[in-house]
Design a protein around this motif. Structure first.
Motif, PDB file in Angstrom:
ATOM      1  N   LEU A  25     -11.249   6.840  -4.300  1.00 42.01           N
ATOM      2  CA  LEU A  25     -11.141   6.879  -3.091  1.00 42.01           C
ATOM      3  C   LEU A  25     -10.430   5.600  -2.546  1.00 42.01           C
ATOM      4  CD1 LEU A  25     -14.591   8.040  -1.891  1.00 42.01           C
ATOM      5  CD2 LEU A  25     -12.853   9.557  -2.544  1.00 42.01           C
ATOM      6  N   PHE A  26      -9.430   5.522  -1.640  1.00 44.85           N
ATOM      7  CA  PHE A  26      -8.721   4.438  -0.994  1.00 44.85           C
ATOM      8  C   PHE A  26      -8.967   4.079   0.346  1.00 44.85           C
ATOM      9  CE2 PHE A  26      -6.480   5.834  -4.941  1.00 44.85           C
ATOM     10  CZ  PHE A  26      -6.189   4.517  -5.610  1.00 44.85           C
ATOM     11  N   PHE A  27      -9.716   3.024   0.539  1.00 42.33           N
ATOM     12  CA  PHE A  27     -10.134   2.647   1.932  1.00 42.33           C
ATOM     13  C   PHE A  27      -9.245   1.764   2.874  1.00 42.33           C
ATOM     14  CE2 PHE A  27     -13.802   4.284  -0.146  1.00 42.33           C
ATOM     15  CZ  PHE A  27     -14.482   5.140   0.896  1.00 42.33           C
ATOM     16  N   SER A  28      -8.104   1.543   2.384  1.00 39.39           N
ATOM     17  CA  SER A  28      -7.051   0.693   3.150  1.00 39.39           C
ATOM     18  C   SER A  28      -7.549  -0.406   3.702  1.00 39.39           C
ATOM     19  CB  SER A  28      -6.390   1.597   4.177  1.00 39.39           C
ATOM     20  OG  SER A  28      -5.695   2.645   3.576  1.00 39.39           O
ATOM     21  N   GLY A  29      -8.509  -1.229   3.220  1.00 36.36           N
ATOM     22  CA  GLY A  29      -8.943  -2.557   3.660  1.00 36.36           C
ATOM     23  C   GLY A  29     -10.509  -2.350   4.228  1.00 36.36           C
ATOM     24  N   ARG A  30     -11.110  -1.124   4.172  1.00 42.73           N
ATOM     25  CA  ARG A  30     -12.417  -1.223   4.836  1.00 42.73           C
ATOM     26  C   ARG A  30     -13.318  -0.794   3.708  1.00 42.73           C
ATOM     27  NH1 ARG A  30     -12.399   2.722   9.778  1.00 42.73           N
ATOM     28  NH2 ARG A  30     -14.599   1.432  10.058  1.00 42.73           N
ATOM     29  N   PHE A  64      -9.049  -8.404  -5.714  1.00 44.69           N
ATOM     30  CA  PHE A  64      -7.843  -8.765  -6.301  1.00 44.69           C
ATOM     31  C   PHE A  64      -7.867 -10.073  -6.919  1.00 44.69           C
ATOM     32  CE2 PHE A  64      -6.845  -4.888  -3.539  1.00 44.69           C
ATOM     33  CZ  PHE A  64      -6.194  -4.353  -4.310  1.00 44.69           C
ATOM     34  N   ASN A  65      -8.492 -10.997  -6.251  1.00 48.90           N
ATOM     35  CA  ASN A  65      -8.329 -12.533  -6.471  1.00 48.90           C
ATOM     36  C   ASN A  65      -9.194 -12.724  -7.838  1.00 48.90           C
ATOM     37  OD1 ASN A  65     -10.845 -12.444  -5.516  1.00 48.90           O
ATOM     38  ND2 ASN A  65     -10.636 -13.691  -3.812  1.00 48.90           N
ATOM     39  N   GLU A  66      -9.822 -11.522  -8.391  1.00 47.86           N
ATOM     40  CA  GLU A  66     -10.761 -11.794  -9.847  1.00 47.86           C
ATOM     41  C   GLU A  66      -9.947 -11.255 -10.872  1.00 47.86           C
ATOM     42  OE1 GLU A  66     -15.152 -11.712  -7.873  1.00 47.86           O
ATOM     43  OE2 GLU A  66     -14.158  -9.911  -8.155  1.00 47.86           O
ATOM     44  N   SER A  67      -8.672 -10.634 -10.329  1.00 44.99           N
ATOM     45  CA  SER A  67      -8.003  -9.954 -11.509  1.00 44.99           C
ATOM     46  C   SER A  67      -7.531 -10.954 -12.692  1.00 44.99           C
ATOM     47  CB  SER A  67      -6.722  -9.342 -10.857  1.00 44.99           C
ATOM     48  OG  SER A  67      -5.986  -8.721 -11.953  1.00 44.99           O
ATOM     49  N   PRO A  68      -7.657 -10.445 -13.994  1.00 45.24           N
ATOM     50  CA  PRO A  68      -7.313 -11.270 -14.953  1.00 45.24           C
ATOM     51  C   PRO A  68      -5.784 -11.452 -14.835  1.00 45.24           C
ATOM     52  CG  PRO A  68      -8.144  -9.230 -15.809  1.00 45.24           C
ATOM     53  CD  PRO A  68      -8.382  -9.322 -14.408  1.00 45.24           C
ATOM     54  N   ASP A  69      -4.998 -10.523 -14.540  1.00 45.10           N
ATOM     55  CA  ASP A  69      -3.643 -10.829 -14.581  1.00 45.10           C
ATOM     56  C   ASP A  69      -3.120 -10.673 -13.172  1.00 45.10           C
ATOM     57  OD1 ASP A  69      -3.242  -9.765 -17.148  1.00 45.10           O
ATOM     58  OD2 ASP A  69      -3.715  -7.717 -16.879  1.00 45.10           O
ATOM     59  N   PRO A  70      -2.364 -11.617 -12.841  1.00 46.52           N
ATOM     60  CA  PRO A  70      -1.801 -11.944 -11.427  1.00 46.52           C
ATOM     61  C   PRO A  70      -1.211 -10.541 -10.577  1.00 46.52           C
ATOM     62  CG  PRO A  70      -0.075 -12.878 -12.971  1.00 46.52           C
ATOM     63  CD  PRO A  70      -1.473 -12.509 -13.921  1.00 46.52           C
ATOM     64  N   VAL A  71      -1.721 -10.306  -9.474  1.00 46.28           N
ATOM     65  CA  VAL A  71      -1.067  -9.254  -8.734  1.00 46.28           C
ATOM     66  C   VAL A  71       0.298  -9.484  -8.540  1.00 46.28           C
ATOM     67  CG1 VAL A  71      -1.361  -7.988  -6.564  1.00 46.28           C
ATOM     68  CG2 VAL A  71      -3.345  -8.913  -7.692  1.00 46.28           C
ATOM     69  N   PRO A  72       1.165  -8.744  -8.700  1.00 41.24           N
ATOM     70  CA  PRO A  72       2.569  -8.871  -8.504  1.00 41.24           C
ATOM     71  C   PRO A  72       2.952  -9.511  -6.860  1.00 41.24           C
ATOM     72  CG  PRO A  72       2.476  -6.823  -9.502  1.00 41.24           C
ATOM     73  CD  PRO A  72       1.178  -7.270  -9.149  1.00 41.24           C
ATOM     74  N   GLU A  73       3.891 -10.074  -7.115  1.00 40.54           N
ATOM     75  CA  GLU A  73       4.323 -10.871  -5.355  1.00 40.54           C
ATOM     76  C   GLU A  73       4.715  -9.627  -4.524  1.00 40.54           C
ATOM     77  OE1 GLU A  73       6.922 -14.521  -3.729  1.00 40.54           O
ATOM     78  OE2 GLU A  73       6.823 -13.963  -5.803  1.00 40.54           O
ATOM     79  N   GLY A  74       3.918  -9.782  -3.464  1.00 43.32           N
ATOM     80  CA  GLY A  74       4.362  -8.816  -2.335  1.00 43.32           C
ATOM     81  C   GLY A  74       3.720  -7.538  -2.522  1.00 43.32           C
ATOM     82  N   MET A  75       3.043  -7.244  -3.339  1.00 48.01           N
ATOM     83  CA  MET A  75       2.338  -5.944  -3.655  1.00 48.01           C
ATOM     84  C   MET A  75       1.095  -5.837  -2.550  1.00 48.01           C
ATOM     85  SD  MET A  75      -0.010  -4.693  -7.056  1.00 48.01           S
ATOM     86  CE  MET A  75      -1.109  -3.405  -6.788  1.00 48.01           C
ATOM     87  N   LEU A  76       0.501  -6.985  -2.082  1.00 47.88           N
ATOM     88  CA  LEU A  76      -0.485  -6.972  -0.996  1.00 47.88           C
ATOM     89  C   LEU A  76      -0.237  -7.505   0.367  1.00 47.88           C
ATOM     90  CD1 LEU A  76      -3.407  -8.203  -3.444  1.00 47.88           C
ATOM     91  CD2 LEU A  76      -2.789  -5.687  -2.876  1.00 47.88           C
ATOM     92  N   CYS A  94      -3.298  -0.886  -1.431  1.00 52.57           N
ATOM     93  CA  CYS A  94      -2.512  -1.941  -1.191  1.00 52.57           C
ATOM     94  C   CYS A  94      -2.250  -1.821   0.412  1.00 52.57           C
ATOM     95  CB  CYS A  94      -1.235  -1.932  -2.041  1.00 52.57           C
ATOM     96  SG  CYS A  94      -1.515  -2.036  -3.682  1.00 52.57           S
ATOM     97  N   GLY A  95      -3.079  -1.203   1.017  1.00 51.39           N
ATOM     98  CA  GLY A  95      -3.151  -1.324   2.587  1.00 51.39           C
ATOM     99  C   GLY A  95      -2.278  -0.375   3.296  1.00 51.39           C
ATOM    100  N   ASP A  96      -1.375   0.552   2.634  1.00 51.18           N
ATOM    101  CA  ASP A  96      -0.582   1.525   3.100  1.00 51.18           C
ATOM    102  C   ASP A  96      -0.975   2.954   2.710  1.00 51.18           C
ATOM    103  OD1 ASP A  96       0.039   1.557   0.299  1.00 51.18           O
ATOM    104  OD2 ASP A  96       2.006   1.293   0.435  1.00 51.18           O
ATOM    105  N   GLU A  97      -2.189   3.128   2.432  1.00 46.16           N
ATOM    106  CA  GLU A  97      -2.598   4.380   1.827  1.00 46.16           C
ATOM    107  C   GLU A  97      -3.086   5.204   3.428  1.00 46.16           C
ATOM    108  OE1 GLU A  97      -4.018   1.794   0.567  1.00 46.16           O
ATOM    109  OE2 GLU A  97      -2.995   2.190  -1.379  1.00 46.16           O
ATOM    110  N   GLY A  98      -2.601   6.416   3.283  1.00 48.50           N
ATOM    111  CA  GLY A  98      -2.834   7.443   4.538  1.00 48.50           C
ATOM    112  C   GLY A  98      -4.359   7.814   4.674  1.00 48.50           C
ATOM    113  N   PRO A  99      -4.677   8.671   5.605  1.00 47.88           N
ATOM    114  CA  PRO A  99      -6.021   9.125   5.828  1.00 47.88           C
ATOM    115  C   PRO A  99      -6.454   9.990   4.692  1.00 47.88           C
ATOM    116  CG  PRO A  99      -4.390  10.216   7.175  1.00 47.88           C
ATOM    117  CD  PRO A  99      -3.791   9.122   6.644  1.00 47.88           C
TER     118      PRO A  99
END
Length: 283
Positions: free
Chosen positions: A149-154, A176-188, A214-219
Motif C-alpha cells: 500500500l502507498f499512502f502518499s505521505g500519510r 527514507f532518511n534511514e536508508s543505507p543507500d542514499p535516495v537519488p536526488e530529486g526522487m522525493l 514518492c508522493g505522486d501515487e494516485g488513489p
C-alpha cells in the motif's frame, strides 16, 4: 551440483535419545556456517524408525509395515540438501561437521540426478519440459503474496489509525532518511525525508506492506482488503471506524454469502470489505 548428505542412524538415535545441549548448539553453529556459505538448501532430523511406516510394492500389491525396522545401519536419522561445486567440496564440509551421534557414526553423500543424466532416454525433451513445469508450479505454490500500500505521505497517520481501531501490529518500519543507500536526488518531494520508506504490519492474520511512496501515487483503485470478523458487534465497530472521515459504498447488511457484509472506503482512500463469516466458514 546438488547432493543429499545423509546422517545414518545409530543405536542411540533409534532409541530416541535426544542430543545433548552441547551437540545441539554445535550442530546449530555448523548449520549457520553452511547457510552463510550459501550451500545449504534444507536439512532436518528424523524421528526413530519406531515412529515410521514402510509400504512395500510388489506388482499391484501394497503391504504396509509399521516400524521399528531392524537394519539400523541402513536407516536415516537426518539429512541436508546442499548445493556444492563438487563431491570433493561436499566431503570437506562433512569433515567439519560435529559427530552427530554420541557413538561412532556415518554420514553418506549422494549426488542428485540431474535432467542431463536422462538425455539419452528423454530424446524429445518432453520429460525435461514436464520437470520444468513441475518445478515452476512448486516454486509458485511456495511464493508469498502481500498487498503493498502507498499512502502518499500519510503512512504514519494510517498506521496509527489502524493500530487504534483495527488492532494493527507494526513489525518493521524504516524511513527514507534511514536508508543505507542514499535516495537519488530529486526522487522525493520536499519534506519527505522523514516519511516511511517501507513498513510491514498485520491486521488479524493479514500481513501488509506499506510506504509513503514518492508522493505522486494516485488513489487506491481496483482492489479492496477483505476483513472477516467473528463478532457482529466488533464488525460494526470496525466498519464505523473505517467509515469515519471516509465513505460507505455498501452499508452493512445481510447477503446470501454472509450474515453481515458491507463496503467502505476509509479516509486514506483504502477500500475495505467487512463481513461476518458465512455458515460454511463457521463449521
Amino acid at each position: 551440483m546438488k547432493v543429499m548428505v545423509i546422517v545414518k542412524a545409530s543405536e542411540s538415535s533409534e532409541a530416541g535419545k535426544m542430543p545433548s545441549q552441547e551437540l545441539l548448539l554445535a550442530m546449530g553453529e555448523f548449520n549457520e556456517t553452511l547457510v552463510k556459505a550459501g550451500i545449504m538448501a534444507s536439512g532436518d532430523g528424523l524421528k526413530p524408525s519406531s515412529e515410521g511406516i514402510r509400504v512395500r510394492f510388489k506388482g499391484s500389491e501394497r503391504t504396509v509395515t509399521k516400524g521399528p525396522f531392524a537394519e539400523t545401519n541402513e536407516l536415516v536419522a537426518g539429512y541436508w540438501v546442499w548445493n556444492v561445486s563438487s563431491m570433493d567440496e561436499a566431503v570437506e564440509w562433512v569433515k567439519k561437521c560435529p559427530n552427530p551421534m554420541e557413538e561412532a557414526s556415518d554420514i553418506e553423500i549422494r549426488p542428485f540426478y540431474e535432467m542431463e543424466d536422462f538425455a539419452e532416454i528423454d530424446r524429445d525433451g518432453s520429460a525435461r519440459e514436464q520437470e520444468t513445469q513441475l518445478r515452476q508450479t512448486i516454486s509458485m505454490q511456495q511464493a508469498q503474496s502481500n498487498c503493498y500500500l502507498f499512502f502518499s505521505g500519510r503512512c504514519d497517520e494510517a498506521l496509527e489509525y489502524y493500530q487504534k481501531h483495527l488492532g494493527a501490529r507494526v513489525s518493521m518500519l524504516f524511513r527514507f532518511n534511514e536508508s543505507p543507500d542514499p535516495v537519488p536526488e530529486g526522487m522525493l518531494p520536499p519534506g519527505f525525508e522523514n516519511k516511511v520508506m517501507h513498513c510491514e504490519f498485520t491486521v488479524g492474520n493479514m500481513k501488509l506492506f506499506a510506504s509513503d511512496g514518492c508522493g505522486d501515487e494516485g488513489p487506491f483503485t481496483g482492489f479492496n482488503l477483505a476483513l472477516t470478523i467473528d463478532s457482529e458487534a466488533e464488525a460494526r465497530r470496525v466498519f464505523d471506524a473505517l467509515a469515519d472521515g471516509g465513505s460507505v459504498r455498501m452499508p452493512l447488511d445481510k447477503t446470501f454469502w454472509s450474515p453481515l457484509y458491507g463496503q467502505v472506503t476509509d479516509k486514506f482512500g483504502m477500500g475495505w470489505m467487512v463481513m461476518l463469516p458465512g455458515d460454511d466458514s463457521q463449521q
